[in-house]
Design a protein around this motif. Structure first.
Motif, PDB file in Angstrom:
ATOM      1  N   GLY A  29       0.883  -1.067   0.086  1.00 31.20           N
ATOM      2  CA  GLY A  29       0.119   0.017  -0.024  1.00 31.20           C
ATOM      3  C   GLY A  29       0.659   1.282   0.030  1.00 31.20           C
ATOM      4  N   THR A  30       2.149   1.148  -0.164  1.00 33.92           N
ATOM      5  CA  THR A  30       3.112   2.282  -0.031  1.00 33.92           C
ATOM      6  C   THR A  30       2.589   3.363  -1.270  1.00 33.92           C
ATOM      7  OG1 THR A  30       5.038   1.066  -1.134  1.00 33.92           O
ATOM      8  CG2 THR A  30       4.932   1.318   1.249  1.00 33.92           C
ATOM      9  N   PHE A  33      -2.123   3.977  -1.133  1.00 34.56           N
ATOM     10  CA  PHE A  33      -2.566   4.742  -0.114  1.00 34.56           C
ATOM     11  C   PHE A  33      -1.973   6.321  -0.315  1.00 34.56           C
ATOM     12  CE2 PHE A  33      -2.885   0.744   2.484  1.00 34.56           C
ATOM     13  CZ  PHE A  33      -3.883   0.443   1.848  1.00 34.56           C
ATOM     14  N   VAL A  34      -0.854   6.405  -0.834  1.00 29.70           N
ATOM     15  CA  VAL A  34      -0.550   8.051  -0.999  1.00 29.70           C
ATOM     16  C   VAL A  34      -1.328   8.430  -2.088  1.00 29.70           C
ATOM     17  CG1 VAL A  34       1.246   9.315  -2.090  1.00 29.70           C
ATOM     18  CG2 VAL A  34       1.840   7.400  -0.179  1.00 29.70           C
ATOM     19  N   ARG A  37      -4.935   9.206  -1.033  1.00 29.07           N
ATOM     20  CA  ARG A  37      -5.098  10.146   0.025  1.00 29.07           C
ATOM     21  C   ARG A  37      -4.782  11.383  -0.965  1.00 29.07           C
ATOM     22  NH1 ARG A  37      -4.481  11.943   5.467  1.00 29.07           N
ATOM     23  NH2 ARG A  37      -2.911  13.374   5.618  1.00 29.07           N
ATOM     24  N   MET A  99      11.457   1.667   5.793  1.00 30.87           N
ATOM     25  CA  MET A  99      10.023   1.324   6.295  1.00 30.87           C
ATOM     26  C   MET A  99       9.115   1.035   4.837  1.00 30.87           C
ATOM     27  SD  MET A  99      11.480   4.206   7.927  1.00 30.87           S
ATOM     28  CE  MET A  99      10.906   5.585   8.513  1.00 30.87           C
ATOM     29  N   ILE A 100       9.451   1.768   3.745  1.00 28.64           N
ATOM     30  CA  ILE A 100       8.896   1.404   2.412  1.00 28.64           C
ATOM     31  C   ILE A 100       9.389   0.130   2.012  1.00 28.64           C
ATOM     32  CG2 ILE A 100       8.815   2.144  -0.221  1.00 28.64           C
ATOM     33  CD1 ILE A 100       7.479   4.048   1.710  1.00 28.64           C
ATOM     34  N   ARG A 103       7.428  -3.068   3.359  1.00 30.21           N
ATOM     35  CA  ARG A 103       6.066  -2.815   2.988  1.00 30.21           C
ATOM     36  C   ARG A 103       5.920  -2.992   1.472  1.00 30.21           C
ATOM     37  NH1 ARG A 103       1.087  -3.049   5.416  1.00 30.21           N
ATOM     38  NH2 ARG A 103       0.314  -0.930   4.522  1.00 30.21           N
ATOM     39  N   ARG A 180      17.882  13.302  -2.831  1.00 26.82           N
ATOM     40  CA  ARG A 180      18.038  13.036  -1.439  1.00 26.82           C
ATOM     41  C   ARG A 180      18.368  11.514  -1.358  1.00 26.82           C
ATOM     42  NH1 ARG A 180      12.813  12.010   2.524  1.00 26.82           N
ATOM     43  NH2 ARG A 180      13.606  10.951   4.075  1.00 26.82           N
ATOM     44  N   MET A 183      14.077   7.870  -0.434  1.00 20.82           N
ATOM     45  CA  MET A 183      12.524   8.314  -0.970  1.00 20.82           C
ATOM     46  C   MET A 183      12.678   9.010  -2.241  1.00 20.82           C
ATOM     47  SD  MET A 183      10.771   6.994   1.103  1.00 20.82           S
ATOM     48  CE  MET A 183       8.978   7.643   0.320  1.00 20.82           C
TER      49      MET A 183
ATOM     50  N   ARG B  21      -7.113   4.788   8.719  1.00 19.96           N
ATOM     51  CA  ARG B  21      -5.563   4.367   8.932  1.00 19.96           C
ATOM     52  C   ARG B  21      -5.059   3.911  10.123  1.00 19.96           C
ATOM     53  NH1 ARG B  21      -2.768   9.855   6.955  1.00 19.96           N
ATOM     54  NH2 ARG B  21      -3.932  10.659   9.116  1.00 19.96           N
ATOM     55  N   GLU B  37       1.997  12.504  13.014  1.00 19.07           N
ATOM     56  CA  GLU B  37       1.950  12.652  11.641  1.00 19.07           C
ATOM     57  C   GLU B  37       2.442  13.933  11.111  1.00 19.07           C
ATOM     58  OE1 GLU B  37      -2.184  12.552  10.128  1.00 19.07           O
ATOM     59  OE2 GLU B  37      -1.370  12.421   8.129  1.00 19.07           O
ATOM     60  N   CYS B  39       4.072  14.165   7.029  1.00 20.12           N
ATOM     61  CA  CYS B  39       3.902  14.129   5.962  1.00 20.12           C
ATOM     62  C   CYS B  39       2.480  13.495   5.367  1.00 20.12           C
ATOM     63  CB  CYS B  39       4.787  13.998   5.080  1.00 20.12           C
ATOM     64  SG  CYS B  39       5.241  12.018   5.122  1.00 20.12           S
ATOM     65  N   GLY B  40       2.013  12.464   6.071  1.00 14.72           N
ATOM     66  CA  GLY B  40       0.949  11.545   5.641  1.00 14.72           C
ATOM     67  C   GLY B  40       1.185  10.898   4.556  1.00 14.72           C
ATOM     68  N   GLU B  41       2.416  10.838   4.123  1.00 13.14           N
ATOM     69  CA  GLU B  41       2.624  10.026   2.571  1.00 13.14           C
ATOM     70  C   GLU B  41       4.131   9.496   2.646  1.00 13.14           C
ATOM     71  OE1 GLU B  41       4.404  13.798   0.020  1.00 13.14           O
ATOM     72  OE2 GLU B  41       2.038  13.113   0.029  1.00 13.14           O
ATOM     73  N   GLY B  42       4.563   8.958   3.795  1.00 11.98           N
ATOM     74  CA  GLY B  42       5.691   8.337   3.695  1.00 11.98           C
ATOM     75  C   GLY B  42       7.153   8.749   3.542  1.00 11.98           C
ATOM     76  N   GLU B  43       7.034   9.960   3.543  1.00 11.42           N
ATOM     77  CA  GLU B  43       8.355  10.836   3.307  1.00 11.42           C
ATOM     78  C   GLU B  43       9.196  11.172   4.453  1.00 11.42           C
ATOM     79  OE1 GLU B  43       9.919  11.953   0.368  1.00 11.42           O
ATOM     80  OE2 GLU B  43       8.338  11.324  -0.973  1.00 11.42           O
ATOM     81  N   GLY B  45       8.673   9.938   8.151  1.00 12.16           N
ATOM     82  CA  GLY B  45       8.955   8.871   9.084  1.00 12.16           C
ATOM     83  C   GLY B  45       8.595   9.075  10.471  1.00 12.16           C
ATOM     84  N   THR B  48       6.416   6.133  12.291  1.00 13.29           N
ATOM     85  CA  THR B  48       6.963   4.894  12.381  1.00 13.29           C
ATOM     86  C   THR B  48       6.623   4.102  13.676  1.00 13.29           C
ATOM     87  OG1 THR B  48       8.980   5.884  11.133  1.00 13.29           O
ATOM     88  CG2 THR B  48       8.985   3.657  11.921  1.00 13.29           C
ATOM     89  N   HIS B  57       5.421   2.526   7.984  1.00 13.20           N
ATOM     90  CA  HIS B  57       4.725   3.764   8.347  1.00 13.20           C
ATOM     91  C   HIS B  57       3.318   3.593   8.584  1.00 13.20           C
ATOM     92  CE1 HIS B  57       7.743   5.139   5.067  1.00 13.20           C
ATOM     93  NE2 HIS B  57       7.885   5.778   6.289  1.00 13.20           N
ATOM     94  N   LEU B  60       0.716   4.959   6.129  1.00 11.98           N
ATOM     95  CA  LEU B  60       0.335   4.337   4.912  1.00 11.98           C
ATOM     96  C   LEU B  60      -0.054   2.688   5.124  1.00 11.98           C
ATOM     97  CD1 LEU B  60       3.617   5.325   2.603  1.00 11.98           C
ATOM     98  CD2 LEU B  60       1.096   6.284   2.724  1.00 11.98           C
ATOM     99  N   LEU B 128      13.045  12.145   8.884  1.00  9.70           N
ATOM    100  CA  LEU B 128      13.832  13.501   8.558  1.00  9.70           C
ATOM    101  C   LEU B 128      13.629  14.147  10.072  1.00  9.70           C
ATOM    102  CD1 LEU B 128      11.803  14.383   5.257  1.00  9.70           C
ATOM    103  CD2 LEU B 128      14.280  13.592   5.553  1.00  9.70           C
TER     104      LEU B 128
END
Lengths: 280, 155
Positions: A29-30, A33-34, A37, A99-100, A103, A180, A183, B21, B37, B39-43, B45, B48, B57, B60, B128
């Motif tokens: 769902g990585t 779900f982004v 949202r 983390m990504i 999953r 970076r 990510m 979620r 919370e 960013c709410g999109e995995g950027e 951390g 976690t 995350h 997510l 981050l």
């Protein structure tokens, strides 16, 4: 908004649910779900594939089989334990973040079919086939992926796994350019595999990400280089060819001109790092 | 949908909406406020958590995916070693990112107590911090590893 959540445990059940609900399949769902949202995907049904009774990662007839639901972290451990295809480790460790990778899945990356997909690039380099169920079709990845986000899948089908070649004694190089360490979605990337025979090319595979509607690889050019001496001139020729073949777009990450220049530069950089023993 | 899982060692059985979620369920319904919370999109951390020992995350992930799992947050760590190491190394400023860093540190130290600098960088690359920079955080991880090993040297 998600209203229905399903956990099929058999291939037929999953397939029937997919037809009936038109829902989105997910494992980690990585990505899904982004997108949900952000409003880029609007679905009321998601189908969790993690309860499917599927096969394990395995090696068979010099092929590596990666089933759906296998995470990047699990794949890395398997590659390391079996000491195969070290280029996969180099590519996978740059995907997302821990983390990504805990999953996210290689099969999900193929399903998204992004030209920036790092595992998509790996699968092109390793002549992957995509295995579909319930049909049991086996399709070469470059035929399965039709364009950005476009894949060849019937309504009842889903990706069950992918099969990659296992290569011995290849030199390899992978680099992706981004902003970076973690990510990053690549601005451009290169993957190179070379098998040598007396300083000449026995087999070469070269692929680029994020510089065309799909991963850019050209088997005719590769074939024409068999038997050639490996030197800087050869890589200048390759750099030129792929500079011309690439057709990137300008987006938030970089301009098309910059991306084209990267194709040229990364090709030479791969040569210098592999053969001039100077790391740049 | 009814789910059953352990949260910091306690068995939880709850009925959760399928669109909720994991982060919202854990924070709002169960009061686990260490989860942030960003960013709410995995950027970033900041959200976690450990699920079956792996850092993921919670933003997510659906709450229903916690079903059958073992979930650990900062509240449920068995000791304060990592927290103490972060304080000792001065690896905290505003603290918003800290729970996420601590969980990623825990995930690393569960795998090895002798992490190389590269392994530390990789383990933390998904988190981050906008205050401290990362040098002190990396020192805190090394220090925590040492403290777990029972050594009191501090170089």
């Amino acid at each position: 908004m998600i209203k229905n959540y399903f956990r099929p445990s058999t291939i037929d059940e999953l397939s029937e649910l997919k037809i009936k609900t038109n829902g989105y399949l997910f494992s980690g769902g990585t990505d899904l779900f982004v997108k949900i949202r952000a409003g880029a995907i609007n679905t009321d049904t998601v189908i969790d594939t993690k309860y499917l009774e599927n096969e394990e990662l395995k090696i068979e007839n010099k092929k590596l089989f990666i089933p759906l639901n296998t995470t990047y972290t699990e794949l890395r451990k398997f590659i390391k334990a079996n000491q195969i295809n070290p280029i996969i480790e180099n590519i996978v460790k740059t995907i997302g973040s821990p983390m990504i990778r805990n999953r996210g899945t290689p099969v999900g990356n193929i399903a998204n079919a992004s030209p920036a997909g790092d595992f998509v690039l790996a699968s092109y380099l390793l002549n992957a086939s995509v295995i579909l169920k319930p049909s049991s079709k086996k399709i070469p990845v470059e035929e399965f992926i039709k364009g950005p986000g476009k894949i060849e899948l019937e309504k009842e089908e889903f990706i069950y796994g992918i099969e990659l070649e296992i290569l011995d004694d290849y030199k390899f190089y992978f680099e992706k350019v981004g902003r970076r360490n973690a990510m990053i979605i690549s601005i451009a990337s290169i993957g190179l595999l070379i098998k040598e025979d007396n300083e000449k090319i026995k087999d070469i595979r070269i692929a680029f990400g994020s510089v065309a509607p799909t991963i850019l690889r050209n088997k005719e050019i590769e074939k024409s280089l068999i038997g050639e001496k490996i030197d800087k001139n050869l890589f200048k020729y390759l750099a030129n060819e792929f500079f011309n073949l690439s057709s990137p777009i300008t987006d938030v990450r970089a301009s098309k001109e910059y991306r084209k220049q990267l194709v040229y530069n990364l090709t030479l950089k791969a040569y210098i790092n592999l053969y001039e023993k100077v790391v740049i | 949908m009814k789910i059953k899982f352990t949260l910091n060692g306690t068995l939880i059985e709850k009925d959760v909406p399928v669109n909720k979620r994991a982060i919202d369920f854990l924070r709002d319904d169960l009061g686990i406020l260490s989860i942030k919370e960003g960013c709410g999109e995995g950027e970033c951390g900041a959200c976690t958590i450990l699920v079956n020992g792996k850092n993921v995350h919670s933003c997510l992930m659906l709450a229903v995916e916690l079903d059958g799992k073992e979930v650990i947050t900062v509240e449920g760590l068995k000791d304060n070693v990592i927290q103490e190491a972060y304080v000792e190394a001065g690896a905290i400023q505003c603290g918003f990112c800290t729970p996420g860093f601590i969980i990623s540190t825990k995930a690393l130290l569960n795998e090895t107590l002798n992490p190389t600098p590269e392994e530390i960088k990789e383990a933390l690359e998904g988190n981050l911090c906008r205050c401290t920079g990362y040098v002190k955080i990396e020192k805190a991880v090394k220090l925590a590893a040492k403290m777990y090993k029972g050594s009191d040297s501090n170089d």
